[in-house]
Design an enzyme around this catalytic site. Structure first.
Site, PDB file in Angstrom:
ATOM      1  N   GLY A   1     -17.367  17.905  12.541  1.00 20.31           N
ATOM      2  CA  GLY A   1     -15.955  17.619  12.342  1.00 20.31           C
ATOM      3  C   GLY A   1     -15.265  18.560  11.372  1.00 20.31           C
TER       4      GLY A   1
ATOM      5  N   ASP B   1     -29.514   9.236  14.308  1.00 19.06           N
ATOM      6  CA  ASP B   1     -28.571   8.286  14.893  1.00 19.06           C
ATOM      7  C   ASP B   1     -28.166   7.308  13.805  1.00 19.06           C
ATOM      8  OD1 ASP B   1     -27.156   6.379  16.253  1.00 19.06           O
ATOM      9  OD2 ASP B   1     -28.774   5.806  17.624  1.00 19.06           O
TER      10      ASP B   1
ATOM     11  N   TYR C   1      -9.002   1.802  16.901  1.00 23.81           N
ATOM     12  CA  TYR C   1      -9.427   2.761  15.889  1.00 23.81           C
ATOM     13  C   TYR C   1      -9.226   2.189  14.481  1.00 23.81           C
ATOM     14  CZ  TYR C   1      -9.114   6.763  12.727  1.00 23.81           C
ATOM     15  OH  TYR C   1      -9.270   7.609  11.659  1.00 23.81           O
TER      16      TYR C   1
END
Length: 289
Positions: free
Chosen positions: A10, A33, A122
């Protein structure tokens, strides 16, 4: 101090990598994960960090409406896992959240202790992550809410506008959503400061000043022309949100109050969004050349 950063791909992770480099361990989705608590605990115990910075999140605001499970996995379940592991092993956690936990109806800057009221998937998933963190790790974590993040890395509003301004003969941009643009580099600096100083609490980090998306677009064009990132000026027309419907509802006013941040992060220093935008675009220009 040993720092582990959760996230590699990101905008924020990229800026953290520029700041920290080999000083930190960066764990991407191929390394662990984070929605699997046992696997996450095993990897973190192997690294045994002093501090964890969580830059991983599900940030596709509109897509979250049709993929709620994926949003909640990354924005809530993963944070619960991190908070539990940090509490048990006495790691300090720096976690980044969003202005979307507020509904945008207040009309004045949101304080850190204002009641949250997220509207879409979100925002609700990020709010659930916040709650887990503050319930489990209130004195051993720093929660940084931010907004309108951009960078020379990844996909964001600034890079999209530069591309469209080069391709289109005119643009229409929403002028009734108000917030504060934020360069991811400054946010990364705040995360590192919080990590090194164990700045426990809830803080708001955006660049100074206020803008609409329309104001932001005008500034991008103006600075883009100055820095030769654009060759032609195109008309940019303001439009209301009603003319650009999206699956997720956006907060109309999500300016974040930074009174406590200015004091706690005085050594980092907040800058006005136009200065930050100009500095980022200078960096972007140098890279393109």
């Amino acid at each position: 101090m040993k720092i582990v950063v959760i996230g590699k791909s990101g905008q924020l992770a990229a800026e953290l990598n520029q700041l920290l480099g080999d000083e930190a361990v960066f764990l991407g989705r191929n390394d662990v994960d984070i929605t699997d608590q046992q696997a996450l605990a095993s990897v973190l115990l192997a690294h045994n960090p002093d501090v964890i910075i969580n830059s991983a999140a599900y940030t596709a605001v509109d897509k979250a409406e049709s993929e709620p499970e994926e949003a909640y996995k990354l924005n809530a379940s993963a944070v619960i896992n991190l908070a539990d592991i940090c509490r048990l092993n006495r790691y300090f956690l720096v976690h980044v959240s969003t202005d979307y936990v507020f509904d945008g109806t207040k009309g004045s800057p949101y304080r850190t202790d204002d009641v949250i009221a997220p509207q879409g998937v979100y925002g609700k998933s990020k709010a659930e992550g916040e709650k887990a963190l503050l319930d489990s790790l209130p004195n051993q974590s720093c929660l940084l809410r931010t907004a309108w993040v951009y960078s020379k890395y990844g996909n964001n509003f600034v890079k999209t506008m530069l591309r469209l301004m080069a391709e289109k003969s005119e643009l229409k941009v929403i002028d009734d959503q108000i917030g504060s643009p934020t360069w991811a580099k400054g946010l990364a600096e705040a995360c590192v400061y919080a990590a090194r100083h164990r700045s426990a609490g809830v803080y708001h980090w955006t660049d100074e000043g206020v803008a609409s998306w329309y104001d932001f677009a005008l500034a991008i064009q103006e600075i883009g022309l100055e820095k030769n990132l654009l060759t032609n000026k195109v008309p940019i027309h303001p439009i209301p949100s009603s003319q650009y419907p999206t699956p997720a509802k956006r907060p109309h006013y999500s300016v974040l109050d930074k009174v406590s941040t200015r004091k706690a992060f005085a050594d980092v220093g907040l800058q006005h969004w136009r200065k930050q935008l100009a500095d980022m675009m200078s960096s972007f220009q140098s890279e393109k050349q």
